[in-house]
Motif scaffolding. Structure first.
Motif, PDB file in Angstrom:
ATOM      1  N   UNK A   3       4.754  -0.511   5.684  1.00 20.89           N
ATOM      2  CA  UNK A   3       5.288   0.521   4.793  1.00 20.89           C
ATOM      3  C   UNK A   3       4.716   1.872   5.177  1.00 20.89           C
ATOM      4  N   UNK A   4       5.474   2.911   4.862  1.00 17.18           N
ATOM      5  CA  UNK A   4       5.068   4.298   5.062  1.00 17.18           C
ATOM      6  C   UNK A   4       5.239   5.021   3.735  1.00 17.18           C
ATOM      7  N   UNK A   5       4.233   5.766   3.339  1.00 17.16           N
ATOM      8  CA  UNK A   5       4.320   6.532   2.103  1.00 17.16           C
ATOM      9  C   UNK A   5       3.317   7.671   2.159  1.00 17.16           C
ATOM     10  N   UNK A   6       3.398   8.551   1.194  1.00 16.91           N
ATOM     11  CA  UNK A   6       2.427   9.630   1.069  1.00 16.91           C
ATOM     12  C   UNK A   6       1.499   9.285  -0.073  1.00 16.91           C
ATOM     13  N   UNK A   7       0.206   9.353   0.172  1.00 20.93           N
ATOM     14  CA  UNK A   7      -0.802   9.099  -0.848  1.00 20.93           C
ATOM     15  C   UNK A   7      -1.606  10.370  -1.025  1.00 20.93           C
ATOM     16  N   UNK A   8      -1.449  10.973  -2.189  1.00 19.83           N
ATOM     17  CA  UNK A   8      -2.156  12.223  -2.498  1.00 19.83           C
ATOM     18  C   UNK A   8      -1.931  13.277  -1.407  1.00 19.83           C
ATOM     19  N   UNK A  43      -1.764  -1.590 -20.936  1.00 14.38           N
ATOM     20  CA  UNK A  43      -2.863  -0.690 -21.306  1.00 14.38           C
ATOM     21  C   UNK A  43      -2.771   0.704 -20.674  1.00 14.38           C
ATOM     22  N   UNK A  44      -2.060   0.856 -19.568  1.00 10.70           N
ATOM     23  CA  UNK A  44      -1.921   2.160 -18.934  1.00 10.70           C
ATOM     24  C   UNK A  44      -3.062   2.564 -18.023  1.00 10.70           C
ATOM     25  N   UNK A  45      -4.088   1.741 -17.872  1.00 15.29           N
ATOM     26  CA  UNK A  45      -5.235   2.112 -17.036  1.00 15.29           C
ATOM     27  C   UNK A  45      -4.860   2.284 -15.571  1.00 15.29           C
ATOM     28  N   UNK A  46      -3.799   1.631 -15.147  1.00 11.21           N
ATOM     29  CA  UNK A  46      -3.412   1.631 -13.735  1.00 11.21           C
ATOM     30  C   UNK A  46      -2.331   2.664 -13.419  1.00 11.21           C
ATOM     31  N   UNK A  47      -2.062   3.586 -14.337  1.00 13.42           N
ATOM     32  CA  UNK A  47      -0.969   4.542 -14.168  1.00 13.42           C
ATOM     33  C   UNK A  47      -1.212   5.477 -12.988  1.00 13.42           C
ATOM     34  N   UNK A  48      -0.183   5.593 -12.162  1.00 12.01           N
ATOM     35  CA  UNK A  48      -0.146   6.553 -11.054  1.00 12.01           C
ATOM     36  C   UNK A  48       1.215   7.224 -11.104  1.00 12.01           C
ATOM     37  N   UNK A  49       1.367   8.288 -10.341  1.00 14.09           N
ATOM     38  CA  UNK A  49       2.678   8.943 -10.256  1.00 14.09           C
ATOM     39  C   UNK A  49       3.362   8.507  -8.969  1.00 14.09           C
ATOM     40  N   UNK A  50       4.600   8.092  -9.110  1.00 17.70           N
ATOM     41  CA  UNK A  50       5.432   7.757  -7.955  1.00 17.70           C
ATOM     42  C   UNK A  50       6.622   8.703  -8.016  1.00 17.70           C
ATOM     43  N   UNK A  51       6.692   9.582  -7.014  1.00 15.50           N
ATOM     44  CA  UNK A  51       7.733  10.608  -7.021  1.00 15.50           C
ATOM     45  C   UNK A  51       7.756  11.336  -8.363  1.00 15.50           C
ATOM     46  N   UNK A  52       6.559  11.682  -8.848  1.00 17.17           N
ATOM     47  CA  UNK A  52       6.300  12.475 -10.060  1.00 17.17           C
ATOM     48  C   UNK A  52       6.589  11.756 -11.369  1.00 17.17           C
ATOM     49  N   UNK A  53       6.859  10.461 -11.318  1.00 14.62           N
ATOM     50  CA  UNK A  53       7.095   9.673 -12.534  1.00 14.62           C
ATOM     51  C   UNK A  53       5.948   8.680 -12.707  1.00 14.62           C
ATOM     52  N   UNK A  67       8.294   4.898   1.517  1.00 12.85           N
ATOM     53  CA  UNK A  67       9.091   6.116   1.470  1.00 12.85           C
ATOM     54  C   UNK A  67       8.836   7.006   0.265  1.00 12.85           C
ATOM     55  N   UNK A  68       7.875   6.661  -0.565  1.00 14.75           N
ATOM     56  CA  UNK A  68       7.604   7.393  -1.813  1.00 14.75           C
ATOM     57  C   UNK A  68       6.372   8.281  -1.687  1.00 14.75           C
ATOM     58  N   UNK A  69       6.218   9.151  -2.689  1.00  8.97           N
ATOM     59  CA  UNK A  69       5.030   9.980  -2.828  1.00  8.97           C
ATOM     60  C   UNK A  69       4.232   9.423  -4.004  1.00  8.97           C
ATOM     61  N   UNK A  70       3.039   8.936  -3.712  1.00 11.25           N
ATOM     62  CA  UNK A  70       2.157   8.376  -4.732  1.00 11.25           C
ATOM     63  C   UNK A  70       1.010   9.348  -4.963  1.00 11.25           C
ATOM     64  N   UNK A  71       0.727   9.637  -6.224  1.00 12.64           N
ATOM     65  CA  UNK A  71      -0.388  10.515  -6.572  1.00 12.64           C
ATOM     66  C   UNK A  71      -1.270   9.781  -7.566  1.00 12.64           C
ATOM     67  N   UNK A  72      -2.564   9.762  -7.263  1.00 12.93           N
ATOM     68  CA  UNK A  72      -3.576   9.210  -8.165  1.00 12.93           C
ATOM     69  C   UNK A  72      -4.431  10.373  -8.663  1.00 12.93           C
ATOM     70  N   UNK A  73      -5.359  10.083  -9.520  1.00 14.33           N
ATOM     71  CA  UNK A  73      -6.232  11.133 -10.035  1.00 14.33           C
ATOM     72  C   UNK A  73      -7.018  11.808  -8.911  1.00 14.33           C
TER      73      UNK A  73
END
Length: 156
Positions: A3-8, A43-53, A67-73
């Motif tokens: 897989x290819x994606x953007x992480x932060x 619980x929401x503890x694992x929430x990240x943003x995938x393509x801003x959602x 193919x997505x943009x993943x953003x963590x804290x």
């Protein structure tokens, strides 16, 4: 499977097992803000943003990140630091275990809702669980943060 994606903001290419969860991949990549809590997507503890959602990484296969943009804290340190001050001022940081997922949802909410009401805030964050508080301090901190942002824009 590759897989290819953007992480932060950084391009990542990874060879993964088809059953690898996104949460486990992100932690392997050093994103320790992404927490394993209930393992039932409640619980929401694992929430990240995938393509801003906001998405729950504990219930999503890593293959879906292709193919997505993943953003963590870890990718939102400046924003998180600013908001963290409002949490601390309201005594709402408590133990801090739930804060990363909570903060990720707050920033997703701010992209989605222009001027959220207190009721909308509570509805948006209903999937985030905290064992330390009743969310009153968190709600106050969000409202004060929103007022601060309006003042910065000259809207208040």
């Amino acid at each position: 499977m590759k897989i290819n994606f953007f992480l932060n903001g950084k391009k990542v290419q990874e060879e993964i097992a088809p059953d690898l969860l996104l949460l486990d991949l992100l932690r392997q990549k050093g994103c320790y803000s992404v927490k394993r809590g209930c393992e039932t997507a409640n619980c929401g503890l694992c929430t990240v943003l995938m393509d801003e959602k906001p998405v729950l990484s504990c219930s999503m296969l890593a293959a879906r990140a292709d193919g997505k943009k993943i953003v963590t804290l870890e990718g939102m340190q400046e924003e998180a630091k600013e908001f963290g001050g409002f949490l601390a001022d309201e005594g709402a940081e408590q133990c801090g275990f739930c804060n990363p997922g909570f903060i990720m949802n707050i920033f997703a909410m701010l992209k989605e809702l222009e001027n959220p009401t207190e009721e909308q805030i509570n509805e948006y964050l209903a999937g985030n669980l905290c064992r330390c508080s009743g969310f009153m301090g968190q709600t106050r901190s969000i409202l004060k943060f929103l007022e601060h942002k309006k003042a910065e824009k000259g809207e208040a």
